[in-house]
Scaffold this motif. Structure first.
Motif, PDB file in Angstrom:
ATOM      1  N   GLU A 196      42.743  92.671 -28.150  1.00 59.84           N
ATOM      2  CA  GLU A 196      42.869  91.246 -27.952  1.00 59.84           C
ATOM      3  C   GLU A 196      42.068  90.629 -26.853  1.00 59.84           C
ATOM      4  OE1 GLU A 196      45.193  91.034 -23.447  1.00 59.84           O
ATOM      5  OE2 GLU A 196      43.534  91.130 -23.177  1.00 59.84           O
ATOM      6  N   VAL A 197      42.436  89.589 -28.408  1.00 58.26           N
ATOM      7  CA  VAL A 197      41.275  88.182 -28.074  1.00 58.26           C
ATOM      8  C   VAL A 197      41.479  87.016 -27.176  1.00 58.26           C
ATOM      9  CG1 VAL A 197      40.590  89.084 -30.925  1.00 58.26           C
ATOM     10  CG2 VAL A 197      41.932  87.316 -29.738  1.00 58.26           C
ATOM     11  N   ARG A 198      40.792  86.497 -26.677  1.00 59.95           N
ATOM     12  CA  ARG A 198      40.983  84.965 -25.718  1.00 59.95           C
ATOM     13  C   ARG A 198      40.117  83.729 -26.180  1.00 59.95           C
ATOM     14  NH1 ARG A 198      41.001  89.266 -22.860  1.00 59.95           N
ATOM     15  NH2 ARG A 198      38.347  89.284 -22.013  1.00 59.95           N
ATOM     16  N   LEU A 199      41.446  82.823 -26.695  1.00 58.35           N
ATOM     17  CA  LEU A 199      40.165  81.890 -26.912  1.00 58.35           C
ATOM     18  C   LEU A 199      41.016  80.690 -25.970  1.00 58.35           C
ATOM     19  CD1 LEU A 199      41.532  82.977 -29.809  1.00 58.35           C
ATOM     20  CD2 LEU A 199      39.667  81.877 -30.919  1.00 58.35           C
ATOM     21  N   ASN A 200      39.473  79.705 -25.797  1.00 60.57           N
ATOM     22  CA  ASN A 200      39.974  78.310 -24.853  1.00 60.57           C
ATOM     23  C   ASN A 200      39.254  77.504 -25.616  1.00 60.57           C
ATOM     24  OD1 ASN A 200      39.499  76.503 -22.732  1.00 60.57           O
ATOM     25  ND2 ASN A 200      37.734  76.980 -21.568  1.00 60.57           N
ATOM     26  N   ILE A 201      40.855  77.318 -25.699  1.00 63.25           N
ATOM     27  CA  ILE A 201      40.210  75.448 -27.000  1.00 63.25           C
ATOM     28  C   ILE A 201      39.736  74.443 -26.059  1.00 63.25           C
ATOM     29  CG2 ILE A 201      41.322  74.546 -29.179  1.00 63.25           C
ATOM     30  CD1 ILE A 201      42.330  77.235 -29.749  1.00 63.25           C
ATOM     31  N   GLY A 202      39.218  73.781 -26.358  1.00 62.51           N
ATOM     32  CA  GLY A 202      39.457  72.057 -25.932  1.00 62.51           C
ATOM     33  C   GLY A 202      39.625  71.010 -27.200  1.00 62.51           C
ATOM     34  N   ALA A 203      40.899  70.498 -26.427  1.00 59.54           N
ATOM     35  CA  ALA A 203      41.103  68.735 -27.396  1.00 59.54           C
ATOM     36  C   ALA A 203      40.869  67.635 -27.028  1.00 59.54           C
ATOM     37  CB  ALA A 203      42.257  69.817 -27.421  1.00 59.54           C
ATOM     38  N   SER A 204      40.534  66.865 -27.796  1.00 56.12           N
ATOM     39  CA  SER A 204      39.951  65.829 -27.620  1.00 56.12           C
ATOM     40  C   SER A 204      40.692  64.883 -28.425  1.00 56.12           C
ATOM     41  CB  SER A 204      38.413  65.143 -27.658  1.00 56.12           C
ATOM     42  OG  SER A 204      37.891  65.485 -28.359  1.00 56.12           O
ATOM     43  N   SER A 205      41.028  63.410 -27.650  1.00 56.28           N
ATOM     44  CA  SER A 205      41.943  62.565 -28.538  1.00 56.28           C
ATOM     45  C   SER A 205      42.099  61.560 -28.024  1.00 56.28           C
ATOM     46  CB  SER A 205      43.301  62.497 -28.653  1.00 56.28           C
ATOM     47  OG  SER A 205      43.665  62.597 -27.639  1.00 56.28           O
ATOM     48  N   ILE A 206      42.017  60.242 -28.968  1.00 54.83           N
ATOM     49  CA  ILE A 206      41.949  58.393 -29.031  1.00 54.83           C
ATOM     50  C   ILE A 206      42.562  58.156 -29.681  1.00 54.83           C
ATOM     51  CG2 ILE A 206      40.628  56.596 -28.899  1.00 54.83           C
ATOM     52  CD1 ILE A 206      37.760  58.918 -29.772  1.00 54.83           C
ATOM     53  N   VAL A 207      43.554  57.576 -29.388  1.00 55.52           N
ATOM     54  CA  VAL A 207      44.852  56.124 -29.936  1.00 55.52           C
ATOM     55  C   VAL A 207      44.253  55.496 -29.257  1.00 55.52           C
ATOM     56  CG1 VAL A 207      47.446  56.443 -29.319  1.00 55.52           C
ATOM     57  CG2 VAL A 207      46.381  58.161 -28.573  1.00 55.52           C
ATOM     58  N   ARG A 208      44.513  54.999 -30.652  1.00 55.05           N
ATOM     59  CA  ARG A 208      44.258  53.839 -31.514  1.00 55.05           C
ATOM     60  C   ARG A 208      45.441  52.404 -31.739  1.00 55.05           C
ATOM     61  NH1 ARG A 208      39.729  55.624 -33.252  1.00 55.05           N
ATOM     62  NH2 ARG A 208      37.906  55.237 -32.055  1.00 55.05           N
ATOM     63  N   LYS A 209      45.760  51.254 -31.421  1.00 59.11           N
ATOM     64  CA  LYS A 209      46.695  50.668 -32.126  1.00 59.11           C
ATOM     65  C   LYS A 209      46.290  49.330 -32.334  1.00 59.11           C
ATOM     66  CE  LYS A 209      50.507  47.481 -30.353  1.00 59.11           C
ATOM     67  NZ  LYS A 209      51.188  47.253 -29.149  1.00 59.11           N
ATOM     68  N   LYS A 210      46.894  48.998 -34.537  1.00 62.27           N
ATOM     69  CA  LYS A 210      46.046  47.808 -34.851  1.00 62.27           C
ATOM     70  C   LYS A 210      46.761  46.780 -33.988  1.00 62.27           C
ATOM     71  CE  LYS A 210      43.845  49.390 -38.599  1.00 62.27           C
ATOM     72  NZ  LYS A 210      43.494  48.808 -38.610  1.00 62.27           N
TER      73      LYS A 210
END
Length: 394
Positions: A329-343
């Motif tokens: 059994e594997v357990r992964l703590n995955i982090g996500a970051s995002s930047i939303v842009r409008k042109k």
């Protein structure tokens, strides 16, 4: 911007007693910025009864980019139940940012070096053993232009790792000295709001207008979050069962990132590689890799489907539990970051000249009846009929 590189092992084979054939894919991630100058008008003088329309535009401006380096050193002593070190086989180090404090002229960065070490023991069986350490570190980056209200982006990579084995007070080879060279790319960004002249006219004379189209990236929102993935992996057919796990390594890949109203829908794949020892004596270590697809939804205020999003994934932590010789059994703590842009695109004025042609409004009707059309503004109507917005409102 520099190009970020990472490599992923596809397959390997033993060619002979001295050679191993390896096939790998190298991933390249590059970013670029366009630097341009705008000859925008601030004021227009010398034209009679001039009417000017101004609009404000907010955008992110990169103030400064820089590089920094941190040398992190640490020593570890093995516990009494661990055998002495004969040779270090593998030492993987990953740098993780924990927090940063920004003051005028300085950035205080706190991070962790997550370290996995495999070594050959100095015993009769030359057995393999696995060590796992977390090394906290603090690094100060002095930049003349950094201010408290700026957005600071820091990316880290390990360029070199050095290890040395020493004797402890009992003359046992149980002290591991580690030195890691952490390279950092720093970008200072600041939200700017500028006012541009986008239109002009005079009710009494004809003007020649020269415009320029500009396109600016407007940051709508930023966010980061974590998701926990739990999966049971089975030893593939053709591989021997597991007696002892040496190491568990993982990488995460982004396959899709789509925006909807206030949401960022992320799809990715986590690739996990397990190095283990089968039961028995004089048995070679074995490994297998498996991919775990996952989905994650991140709240991003202001996001719309027609906007652009930049999403990055990383593994904050990875752990395992050996259920039985065939399952892990594997357990992964995955982090996500995002930047939303409008042109944001704007037509701005860069030059205005009086053509010398006057406009005679004396022949116009004293009363003009106009029915508002979709898309009309007071400015457009006033300009069309050679009057001013103030006169229309009165």
């Amino acid at each position: 911007f520099p190009t970020r590189r990472s490599s992923d092992l596809i397959e390997f084979e033993k060619l002979n007693e001295r050679k191993i054939g390896v096939k790998a894919v190298v991933n390249l991630l590059g970013k670029s910025r366009t630097i341009f100058e705008i000859d925008a008008l601030k004021e227009i003088q010398g034209i009679e009864n001039l009417q000017v329309l101004r609009e404000s535009v907010s955008y992110q401006e990169q103030v400064q980019s820089a590089q920094s380096e941190a040398i992190v050193r640490e020593s570890f002593e093995l516990s009494q139940d661990m055998p002495e070190i004969k040779e270090i086989v593998q030492c993987n180090v990953n740098a993780v940012e924990k927090e940063k404090e920004i003051t005028d002229g300085k950035i205080a960065l706190s991070g962790l070096l997550k370290t996995n070490v495999i070594y050959v023991a100095d015993d009769d069986d030359y057995s393999l053993h696995f060590l796992k350490y977390e090394i906290p570190f603090t690094h100060f980056i002095e930049l003349e232009q950094v201010q408290r209200d700026m957005d600071v982006e820091i990316s880290m990579k390990i360029s070199d790792v050095y290890t040395d084995v020493k004797n402890n007070v009992d003359e046992e080879r149980k002290i591991l000295d580690l030195e890691a060279d952490v390279q950092m790319e720093v970008a200072l960004n600041r939200m700017e709001q500028k006012e541009f002249i986008v239109d002009a006219y005079s009710p009494s004379c004809s003007l020649s207008l020269e415009t320029q189209k500009i396109a600016l990236d407007q940051i709508i929102g930023k966010n980061s979050s974590n998701t926990m993935i739990k999966e049971t992996l089975e030893v593939p057919s053709g591989k021997r069962n597991i007696d002892k796990i040496f190491s568990l390594n993982g990488k995460v890949f982004l396959t899709d990132s789509m925006l909807s109203d206030g949401k960022n829908h992320i799809e990715g794949v986590a690739s996990v590689t397990i190095l283990y020892m089968p039961p028995g004596n004089n048995i070679e270590a074995q490994s297998f890799s498996q991919e775990i697809p996952f989905r994650h939804t991140m709240d991003t205020e202001g996001a719309k489907s027609d906007m652009e999003v930049e999403t990055e994934l990383h593994i904050d932590d990875i752990d395992y539990n050996l259920i039985n010789p065939d399952q892990v059994e594997v357990r992964l703590n995955i982090g996500a970051s995002s930047i939303v842009r409008k042109k944001v695109e704007k037509e701005i004025l860069i030059n205005v000249e009086d053509t010398g042609e006057t406009i005679d409004i004396s022949k116009k009707p004293s009363i003009t009846v106009y029915f508002i059309q979709p898309g009309d503004t007071l400015w457009k109507i006033a300009k069309r009929y050679h009057t001013t917005v103030e006169e229309l409102m009165n």
